[in-house]
Each structure stands twice: as structure tokens, then as C-alpha cells.
Design a protein around this motif. Structure first.
Motif, PDB file in Angstrom:
ATOM      1  N   UNK A  37       0.827  -1.203   0.000  1.00 35.28           N
ATOM      2  CA  UNK A  37       0.000   0.000   0.000  1.00 35.28           C
ATOM      3  C   UNK A  37       0.870   1.265   0.000  1.00 35.28           C
ATOM      4  N   UNK A  38       1.904   1.256   0.832  1.00 38.94           N
ATOM      5  CA  UNK A  38       2.770   2.429   0.937  1.00 38.94           C
ATOM      6  C   UNK A  38       3.610   2.650  -0.325  1.00 38.94           C
ATOM      7  N   UNK A  39       4.045   1.537  -0.933  1.00 42.50           N
ATOM      8  CA  UNK A  39       4.964   1.676  -2.082  1.00 42.50           C
ATOM      9  C   UNK A  39       4.246   1.902  -3.414  1.00 42.50           C
ATOM     10  N   UNK A  40       2.951   1.573  -3.434  1.00 42.33           N
ATOM     11  CA  UNK A  40       2.226   1.633  -4.706  1.00 42.33           C
ATOM     12  C   UNK A  40       2.380   2.969  -5.436  1.00 42.33           C
ATOM     13  N   UNK A  41       2.124   4.110  -4.776  1.00 39.78           N
ATOM     14  CA  UNK A  41       2.271   5.378  -5.506  1.00 39.78           C
ATOM     15  C   UNK A  41       3.699   5.629  -5.995  1.00 39.78           C
ATOM     16  N   UNK A  42       4.680   5.150  -5.231  1.00 41.67           N
ATOM     17  CA  UNK A  42       6.072   5.331  -5.658  1.00 41.67           C
ATOM     18  C   UNK A  42       6.376   4.491  -6.896  1.00 41.67           C
ATOM     19  N   UNK A  43       5.898   3.251  -6.898  1.00 37.69           N
ATOM     20  CA  UNK A  43       6.149   2.406  -8.076  1.00 37.69           C
ATOM     21  C   UNK A  43       5.480   2.991  -9.310  1.00 37.69           C
ATOM     22  N   UNK A  44       4.312   3.606  -9.118  1.00 40.15           N
ATOM     23  CA  UNK A  44       3.635   4.217 -10.265  1.00 40.15           C
ATOM     24  C   UNK A  44       4.447   5.400 -10.804  1.00 40.15           C
TER      25      UNK A  44
ATOM     26  N   UNK B  26      12.846   6.367   2.235  1.00 42.36           N
ATOM     27  CA  UNK B  26      12.034   6.989   3.290  1.00 42.36           C
ATOM     28  C   UNK B  26      10.823   6.120   3.622  1.00 42.36           C
ATOM     29  N   UNK B  27      10.161   5.642   2.570  1.00 39.24           N
ATOM     30  CA  UNK B  27       8.983   4.808   2.798  1.00 39.24           C
ATOM     31  C   UNK B  27       9.398   3.489   3.448  1.00 39.24           C
TER      32      UNK B  27
END
Lengths: 319, 319
Positions: A37-44, B26-27
């Protein structure tokens, strides 16, 4: 059975240690759900960024660690270098199922080997009633161009056999005591004829794993947890034994890429999250070999990025 | 500098890739904080459980992976097998600092080597103003019994030098252009005389790492993040260069266990979370070598536990 060390018996049983490990597994699954959940926006955002760098994924594949690289044959490499445009990993059951399940999606430019532009393979994380836990999948077909099938027909046969089994349903599944179907016989003969050593990376799309349905997995997980809780409350509850080894053997007979689950893990848990690191490594190798060609400012910049990378401690979380 | 691949320049810069990686870091730190919180009660329960198994930790140490085992000399092993009673890892800054910081605490029975019953070493995860990130620590002394110092005096000298530096404060620190202090000279001579190859595991307690204070780390982290955000908003902001390599070299001169940070990571992220797995492996090895001695029920039970273990896919989360 009590744990025994140095000749002394303890009041702790192996079952208690195993139950403890299972509790860690449960918590780890929750942590993974949080992580996804936390990494999803970063991977996008990363996906958008690197899609503007031509040759990003081919360079990453070139630097792939040994547990991936060992499956990439020269002709696979030729195809990947010239045509791979995107790789994307999704934990597609993260919110409403098992966050360990992954879908691995490849995108390709037009190429001399196959018609497909997108090839995606899904791995469901399942637990069987006899305690096995791991990835199951379905063969994914590839539309090879004439004479260009890197799997020499194996993948097509694996897919055909799978479709036949699905059509036959639960009744027709398995061939115990029965004659092999034409598809089973063809696949078996083909495996015997060409062997599985040095097989194309693309045969990986044929991996299926043990037959464990979503229902069986759900029930097995629930029952295992119940047994564990009852043991925790002091009851004596034994774990059911695995008594159908024969069936497992039979399943493996039609597996064209037996280590497909390990390769999926290596892609999802290493190549995918560390793609920028591998890309930087590839760039550095490139700079070193082209030292006379590139200008030196470039190299200085590159090595600075990479030495930052090297100095950070590994973030591996080992189980 | 723009990323260049296959002769084509992209509009993406290496700095953008590095910034992206920093955001993942950071995440990841947040995820680790969540992980520590979730696993804490389990580790406490595990600690109680295994403290009832005599010889648990010596057996785990026996099965330690190569990146730990390579530092355990025969005399260390003798000491650990006979006297190690407990190992405990705490992420002591998890709630109000860096969750990557760890304290590693060993407990010992009375033994022929030293007086201590508890030896604890703390590793603070820090970031320096020139971009280095990793573990810093302080030498921890051990009260060796007469003639039993496994580090041949190195650890004591490392601790004495550290204390001298602390007493001298910031002004007296470093010896650039100055003569070596007696402690510095003694440590340097000792290192030259005995070398650091094949050194005792216990010299690890002397690891110190680069000199990066909590204040420097906090400021460096804040400034790096600000630069990254300004770049994200389109500003041109360069990263300060590391121009004090000399100072780093000088620090390393008094490091008696240069890979101490790697060993700490291996213990905290592998040996500690996987202790039951290593213990089961040790039991299995034992069962195999004592096959004629132990009863066969025991072995069957053991191998069942272990095969469960093997079949589960690795839970490594690679960065």
C-alpha cells in the motif's frame, strides 16, 4: 514431541516452534500488505519516470542477479534487448486476498519472435491442505512467429494440456490409473526428447505449480490457524499428514519450468524493487567499457551515484 | 546530467533516479517502523519460548550463514557453545528515531574467558553531511580473564582510544598534522603487529564506523530531503560533494573490525529473525549424524518440520 538438545529434554515441543514461526508468517503477511500500500504510488511514479528512458529494462535484465540470469539464454537475451519496453509487478490480491500473490507483466515492441505486445503471468500464493505453501500459476501462451518458438513447442503443449484439464473439470483431472491423453503424451514425449536444461526463459510462462484451488487454500489456512489456536490454549491437536506424494509427482510430470516459482520471486522481490540499482550498475559497466568514448564528466557523475548506493547498508529483510 | 542509453539522450537525469530511490528509502523506513511494532510482541514471546531450550543459541550460531560464520574462530566457537545463553536484538530507536538502529545483546554463563554476563553493542543508523549512510557504534569493552583475551588486547586499546577521544572532545579529536597519542600509536602498532585477518569474533565489539553525530545526521537528513523537494518542484539544486576523503581514511586507521556494520546487519536481519529456522537445521544435522543413536520417531518428526520450512518461498524482501 519435545525438543531435545545436548541430551536434555525440554518442555518445549517442535510443534510450538513451528506454531511460533506460523505466527511470524501471519504478521509478515500483514506487514507486506502495508508495504504494498505504501509503495504503490512510488512504483507508479517510478514507472512513469523510467518509461522515458529508452532501453531501461533491457539494461536491467542485462544486470539481473544469477538466480534470474541463469535462465536467460542467448536468444532470449537478443529478444529482450531489442524488444522489451516495460516490466511491471502488481500485488493484485493485496487488499482483498493474499498480498504475496503477484502479477508480472512484460511489454514488447514489435519483434521477430512473437506477435504479442503484452505477456502477463499471475502467481497466486496458496496453502494446500497438506501444508505446502507457495506459488501456483497457469500456463500463458505466446503467439510465436513461424519457426521462432524459443520453447520449441513446449509452451504451446503445456497450455493445451492445461486447457484440456480445465475443460474436463475436477472429474477428468489427473491420469492416475488411466491412459495418458494425447496432450499429456505429446508433452511428456517432448520433455523427454529435448530435456529441460538450457531451456528458454520464455518456458517460464508455462509454470503451473501444485494444484491448489483458492477454496482449498482458504480452508487450509483457516484450519491451520484454528489448530494453532487450540494448541495455544493447551489442547492436543495434531497436524494432518501429507499422504499423497504420488499425486504431487504426477503433477510435476507436466511441469515444463519446475523452478518457475523461484524465478517469479526473484523478479518480484529483487529485480523489480531494485531496478534503478541494476540500471545504474549497467550504466557504470557501460561507462567503464566506453571510457575512451564518453566524456569524463559523465563518468564522475555516474560513479558518484553508484558509490552512494554501495555505501548504504543492505535493506534486505530476511525471514 | 541527463541519462544516456544506446546513444540516445533522455530528459530524465541521474539525479531524478537517485531522488526516486531516496523516496523509496524513506517509505522503507516507515515500513520498518511498522514491522518492528508488529513483530515486537512475537519476538518477546519467542524469547520466552526458546529460553527454555538449553543450547538454543549455540546451535543457531553453529548454523550461522557464511557472512557471520566466517568471523567465528575455533576459540570463539568454543566459548559460544559452552557459555552463550541468550541473544536479543532491539530496534531501540524505532518509535522516536531511526528504526534501522539496533542493539544486539548477548548473555553468557560463567565461563573461562571473561567476567561479563551481558555484553551489548548498539549500532546507530546515521547519515553524514557528505551523503554516507550506515551504522556507527562505540567500542564495548570486555573484562577478559588473565591470559584469555581472544582479541589479544586490540579491543581494550580500541576502547581506551575511544574514551580518550571522548574526553578530549571535538577540539582534540583527529590527529591531522599532529603526532599520534600514545593510545593511537599503541593501537596502530598492535594492528600492524598482529594483522586483522582471522581475528576473533569478539573484536567486533570494537567496531566504531565513521564519526557522524546524531546532530549531523538529523541535519543532513533534513537538508537532503529539502534539496530533493526543491528539485521535485523544478529548482536546480546540486548535492554537496564529499571532499574530505582524507578524514575518512584517518578514521579507518583505528578500526579494528572494518566490516563490523555488515556483521551487525547479518545478525539483526538474518540470524535473529530466522533463529528457529537455523535451530531446526542444526537439529536435523544432529539427527543425521546421530542416526544410530537417536530414535527414529524423533527424526521423522524433525524432517517433517524442516520440509515444511523448505517448501515455503523465501520471504526475503530485497532492496
Amino acid at each position: 514431541m519435545d525438543v531435545q538438545t545436548a541430551g536434555e529434554e525440554s518442555t518445549i515441543t517442535y510443534q510450538q516452534l513451528t506454531d511460533m514461526e506460523r505466527e511470524f508468517d501471519d504478521v509478515e503477511t500483514d506487514i507486506l500488505r502495508y508495504q504494498v500500500r505504501r509503495q504503490l504510488p512510488l512504483f507508479e511514479r517510478r514507472h512513469k519516470l523510467i518509461s522515458e528512458i529508452r532501453g531501461f529494462w533491457p539494461l536491467v535484465m542485462e544486470q539481473a542477479p544469477p538466480d534470474i540470469d541463469e535462465y536467460i539464454q542467448p536468444s532470449d537475451s537478443n529478444l529482450l534487448v531489442t524488444a522489451l519496453t516495460s516490466l511491471y509487478v502488481t500485488h493484485f490480491e493485496a487488499e482483498d486476498g493474499d498480498p504475496r500473490s503477484v502479477a508480472i507483466r512484460f511489454e514488447f515492441d514489435e519483434n521477430e519472435y512473437f506477435e504479442d505486445r503484452v505477456i502477463e503471468k499471475k502467481f497466486w500464493h496458496r496453502t494446500s491442505k497438506d501444508g505446502w505453501t507457495g506459488f501456483v500459476s497457469e500456463p500463458v501462451d505466446i503467439k510465436w512467429k513461424e519457426g521462432k518458438d524459443l520453447t520449441e513447442g513446449l509452451l504451446g503443449l503445456a497450455k493445451a494440456l492445461w486447457d484440456e484439464e480445465q475443460a474436463a473439470g475436477a472429474n477428468g483431472a489427473g491420469s492416475k490409473g488411466k491412459e495418458l491423453t494425447p496432450n499429456q503424451k505429446a508433452l511428456k514425449d517432448k520433455i523427454e526428447a529435448i530435456g529441460l536444461g538450457g531451456l528458454s526463459f520464455f518456458a517460464w510462462f508455462g509454470y503451473r505449480g501444485p494444484k491448489v484451488s483458492a477454496e482449498e487454500s482458504k480452508l487450509a489456512t483457516k484450519e491451520e490457524k484454528e489448530r494453532r489456536e487450540r494448541r495455544g490454549a493447551g489442547e492436543e491437536v495434531s497436524t494432518p499428514k501429507n499422504d499423497d506424494d504420488d499425486e504431487d509427482d504426477e503433477e510435476e510430470e507436466f511441469e515444463i519450468f519446475p523452478s518457475g516459482d523461484q524465478l517469479a520471486l526473484a523478479i518480484a522481490e529483487d529485480l523489480w524493487p531494485s531496478a534503478i540499482k541494476y540500471f545504474n550498475q549497467a550504466q557504470e559497466d557501460d561507462a567503464l567499457s566506453d571510457a575512451s568514448f564518453e566524456d569524463f564528466d559523465d563518468e564522475a557523475g555516474l560513479s558518484q551515484v553508484d558509490s552512494d548506493e554501495d555505501e548504504r547498508p543492505s535493506k534486505k529483510r530476511k525471514a
